[in-house]
Design a protein around this motif. Structure first.
Motif, PDB file in Angstrom:
ATOM      1  N   UNK A   1       3.187  27.623 -15.916  1.00 50.00           N
ATOM      2  CA  UNK A   1       3.422  26.845 -14.699  1.00 50.00           C
ATOM      3  C   UNK A   1       4.109  25.865 -14.730  1.00 50.00           C
ATOM      4  N   UNK A   2       4.754  24.907 -13.406  1.00 51.21           N
ATOM      5  CA  UNK A   2       6.284  24.830 -13.711  1.00 51.21           C
ATOM      6  C   UNK A   2       5.367  23.455 -13.113  1.00 51.21           C
ATOM      7  N   UNK A   3       5.704  21.459 -14.184  1.00 42.32           N
ATOM      8  CA  UNK A   3       5.108  20.971 -14.289  1.00 42.32           C
ATOM      9  C   UNK A   3       6.488  19.852 -13.725  1.00 42.32           C
ATOM     10  N   UNK A   4       6.234  19.034 -13.014  1.00 41.20           N
ATOM     11  CA  UNK A   4       7.584  17.742 -13.121  1.00 41.20           C
ATOM     12  C   UNK A   4       7.095  16.660 -13.292  1.00 41.20           C
ATOM     13  N   UNK A   5       7.716  15.418 -14.368  1.00 41.74           N
ATOM     14  CA  UNK A   5       7.495  14.280 -14.950  1.00 41.74           C
ATOM     15  C   UNK A   5       7.988  13.734 -14.430  1.00 41.74           C
ATOM     16  N   UNK A   6       7.124  12.334 -13.758  1.00 46.22           N
ATOM     17  CA  UNK A   6       9.021  11.440 -12.877  1.00 46.22           C
ATOM     18  C   UNK A   6       8.239  10.242 -14.516  1.00 46.22           C
ATOM     19  N   UNK A   7       9.488  10.362 -14.953  1.00 47.61           N
ATOM     20  CA  UNK A   7       9.452   8.862 -15.863  1.00 47.61           C
ATOM     21  C   UNK A   7       9.954   9.462 -17.397  1.00 47.61           C
ATOM     22  N   UNK A   8      10.574   8.509 -17.928  1.00 48.45           N
ATOM     23  CA  UNK A   8      11.205   9.322 -19.597  1.00 48.45           C
ATOM     24  C   UNK A   8      10.727   8.545 -20.753  1.00 48.45           C
ATOM     25  N   UNK A   9       9.271   7.431 -20.217  1.00 49.47           N
ATOM     26  CA  UNK A   9       9.293   6.633 -21.676  1.00 49.47           C
ATOM     27  C   UNK A   9       8.538   6.950 -22.849  1.00 49.47           C
ATOM     28  N   UNK A  10       8.157   6.459 -23.012  1.00 49.06           N
ATOM     29  CA  UNK A  10       6.889   6.483 -24.323  1.00 49.06           C
ATOM     30  C   UNK A  10       5.716   8.033 -24.058  1.00 49.06           C
ATOM     31  N   UNK A  11       5.327   7.508 -22.796  1.00 46.37           N
ATOM     32  CA  UNK A  11       3.909   8.700 -21.838  1.00 46.37           C
ATOM     33  C   UNK A  11       5.100   9.522 -21.681  1.00 46.37           C
ATOM     34  N   UNK A  12       5.641   9.620 -20.701  1.00 43.82           N
ATOM     35  CA  UNK A  12       6.378  10.779 -20.572  1.00 43.82           C
ATOM     36  C   UNK A  12       7.057  11.831 -21.372  1.00 43.82           C
ATOM     37  N   UNK A  13       8.073  10.912 -22.181  1.00 45.34           N
ATOM     38  CA  UNK A  13       8.761  12.061 -23.532  1.00 45.34           C
ATOM     39  C   UNK A  13       7.233  12.621 -24.222  1.00 45.34           C
ATOM     40  N   UNK A  14       6.698  12.309 -24.040  1.00 45.48           N
ATOM     41  CA  UNK A  14       6.021  12.714 -25.312  1.00 45.48           C
ATOM     42  C   UNK A  14       5.079  14.003 -25.009  1.00 45.48           C
ATOM     43  N   UNK A  15       4.810  13.403 -23.258  1.00 47.88           N
ATOM     44  CA  UNK A  15       4.072  14.471 -22.691  1.00 47.88           C
ATOM     45  C   UNK A  15       4.956  15.755 -22.211  1.00 47.88           C
ATOM     46  N   UNK A  16       6.215  15.490 -22.256  1.00 45.20           N
ATOM     47  CA  UNK A  16       7.275  16.650 -21.802  1.00 45.20           C
ATOM     48  C   UNK A  16       7.433  17.436 -23.108  1.00 45.20           C
ATOM     49  N   UNK A  17       7.286  16.825 -24.334  1.00 45.76           N
ATOM     50  CA  UNK A  17       7.572  17.572 -25.506  1.00 45.76           C
ATOM     51  C   UNK A  17       6.219  18.540 -25.844  1.00 45.76           C
ATOM     52  N   UNK A  18       5.459  17.545 -25.305  1.00 44.57           N
ATOM     53  CA  UNK A  18       4.091  18.155 -26.198  1.00 44.57           C
ATOM     54  C   UNK A  18       3.708  19.681 -24.878  1.00 44.57           C
ATOM     55  N   UNK A  19       4.665  19.880 -23.377  1.00 47.20           N
ATOM     56  CA  UNK A  19       3.458  20.563 -22.354  1.00 47.20           C
ATOM     57  C   UNK A  19       5.428  21.636 -22.519  1.00 47.20           C
ATOM     58  N   UNK A  20       6.916  21.535 -23.102  1.00 52.13           N
ATOM     59  CA  UNK A  20       7.523  22.952 -23.207  1.00 52.13           C
ATOM     60  C   UNK A  20       6.995  22.733 -24.285  1.00 52.13           C
ATOM     61  N   UNK A  21       6.556  22.952 -25.432  1.00 54.23           N
ATOM     62  CA  UNK A  21       5.702  23.223 -26.860  1.00 54.23           C
ATOM     63  C   UNK A  21       5.541  24.684 -26.225  1.00 54.23           C
ATOM     64  N   UNK A  22       4.139  24.518 -25.427  1.00 50.29           N
ATOM     65  CA  UNK A  22       3.006  25.044 -25.588  1.00 50.29           C
ATOM     66  C   UNK A  22       4.232  25.733 -23.897  1.00 50.29           C
ATOM     67  N   UNK A  23       5.085  26.334 -23.884  1.00 51.68           N
ATOM     68  CA  UNK A  23       6.136  27.063 -22.795  1.00 51.68           C
ATOM     69  C   UNK A  23       6.170  26.430 -21.641  1.00 51.68           C
ATOM     70  N   UNK A  24       5.518  26.157 -20.750  1.00 54.11           N
ATOM     71  CA  UNK A  24       6.024  25.255 -20.303  1.00 54.11           C
ATOM     72  C   UNK A  24       7.296  25.117 -19.319  1.00 54.11           C
TER      73      UNK A  24
END
Length: 456
Positions: A1-24
């Motif tokens: 999936x193509x996912x856009x995350x707005x906000x790279x604070x604690x929550x945004x970074x953790x989401x990006x870390x987990x979602x990128x690991x799942x190859x999004x």
């Protein structure tokens, strides 16, 4: 999936870390160049510098083709505008983090008016997690599945627990066959057990069953002796407010300590039945003067992790039996474990679990949907609830005849109002809810669990 995350604070970074690991395919939008540089250096993501409410910035981030837009900045209003703009520009689904208590009673209306597909309130979700721990104080953590019908209770095994050294198959026959131990955490590593697996001192065990059976099992092994009546909360922020409100509704006595005098006045009006005290909860002298040792539960909820950890250690030393600690920034589970603090709450991780559940549930949703997801032991294992929506080849076949991929275990099958702790002759039916443990595997669909063999 193509996912856009707005906000790279604690929550945004953790989401990006987990979602990128799942190859999004992840794109992060933020105005802070240092935060973006950290994400660029450590994660497999694209980074766009700018405001999430800017149409041009969102278009540059690819929102027109995005499957999901996640608005996770620190400001509710920006998240709402960002989600509304993203939806208008073509994002298929939008998720927004909305935290302010003023919006709490209007979330369903906001969701409809803004076209949001999901709203997450980390502080309110964290408060609900703590309430479950207050209701079941002997547990390190309690998770609910199948709309509350199934509980998974984490218990720390001590020397006095009678199941130490006992194989799981004997626990089932001697103590209770109505529960299942679905996972064992030993020295920071998760084990998916079988009938021969033994329980050791200092293990954390994950007990699966309904509320009645899990409670009775814990009582049988001497882990349900504590009852909470008096609660001290340090920190009157959003979580403290949501938590005190819920605990008061349970009929418990609440003493809430807050260092900011203006906030104390606000809380006095919002929580008239709580005792609001102005003071520094990080001072042991102050806590002792407020009768810390007489409390049944102590909850450290300030905005500083270091203060929360120190206060929790002081509460343990004072003899408080149930101590709960909020940790927002410290990521080292080994550090926290070395302090021997038991019940740790992380709003960031709770939020991540909710959103990962939502994202994974969108994949293969026709055959089976993810209804709940909980990550544990620093992401080493997941507990996932699937709802089986279509006829599949493995349905109506005894589980003993099915081959499952390594590192997975079916912990419970929920069929209407029946909770089945599965054995070899049990089967999965259409419309069943299946709760399983998975070690170091990100499952999107229950189909992935079963291996097709020549016999099938």
């Amino acid at each position: 999936m193509k996912i856009v995350i707005v906000g790279d604070g604690k929550v945004g970074y953790t989401l990006a870390e987990n979602l990128s690991r799942e190859e999004h395919d992840i794109t992060i939008v933020d105005k802070n160049p240092e935060a973006l540089q950290r994400a660029h250096d450590n994660l497999d993501v694209m980074c766009v510098k700018g405001s999430g409410v800017s149409v041009n910035v969102l278009i540059e981030a690819g929102v027109r083709d995005a499957d999901i837009l996640l608005a996770a900045t620190s400001r509710d209003e920006i998240n709402m505008v960002c989600a509304l703009t993203g939806k208008k520009l073509g994002a298929k689904r939008t998720v927004a983090r909305i935290r302010d208590p003023e919006y709490a009673n209007e979330l369903s209306m906001l969701k409809n008016e803004l076209g949001l597909d999901m709203i997450i309130n980390p502080e309110q979700a964290a408060a609900l997690e703590i309430v479950k721990l207050i209701q079941f104080p002997s547990a390190l953590n309690v998770e609910s599945f199948a709309k509350g019908r199934v509980r998974i209770v984490e218990i720390k095994v001590t020397n006095d627990v009678p199941i130490v050294g006992m194989p799981l198959k004997k626990i089932s026959s001697r103590i209770s066959s109505s529960i299942l131990i679905g996972a064992i955490e030993r020295q920071g590593t998760v084990l998916i057990p079988n009938g021969e697996s033994e329980i050791h001192v200092d293990d954390t065990i994950y007990i699966v069953g309904n509320a009645f059976n899990t409670f009775n099992f814990c009582r049988a092994i001497g882990k349900c002796t504590l009852k909470i009546r008096r609660v001290m909360i340090v920190g009157g922020g959003r979580i403290g407010y949501y938590l005190a409100q819920s605990i008061l509704q349970m009929g418990l006595k609440v003493k809430l300590i807050e260092i900011d005098s203006d906030r104390c006045l606000e809380l006095s009006e919002l929580l008239p039945d709580a005792l609001i005290i102005h003071g520094d909860g990080s001072s042991i002298d102050f806590l002792e003067s407020e009768n810390l040792a007489d409390m049944d539960a102590f909850i450290a909820m300030t905005g500083r992790d270091e203060d929360n950890l120190i206060m929790s250690l002081m509460a343990q030393q004072a003899g408080v039996q149930k101590v709960i600690t909020k940790v927002a920034r410290i990521n080292s589970e080994n550090l926290i474990r070395s302090l021997q603090l038991e019940s740790i709450i992380s709003p960031r991780l709770i939020t991540t679990n909710h959103i990962l559940q939502y994202v994974r549930g969108l994949k293969n949703a026709e055959s089976a949907s993810i209804e709940a997801l909980y990550k544990t032991v620093n992401g080493q294992a997941e507990i996932i609830e699937f709802l089986v929506k279509q006829d599949r080849w493995y349905l109506n076949q005894p589980l003993r005849k099915l081959k499952m991929i390594p590192g997975t275990l079916i912990a419970a099958i929920v069929r209407k109002n029946d909770i089945i702790i599965p054995h070899g002759d049990d089967v999965i039916h259409l419309n069943d809810r299946v709760i399983l443990f998975a070690k170091e595997i990100a499952l999107d669909n229950i189909d992935e669990v079963f291996v097709v063999t020549e016999a099938t």
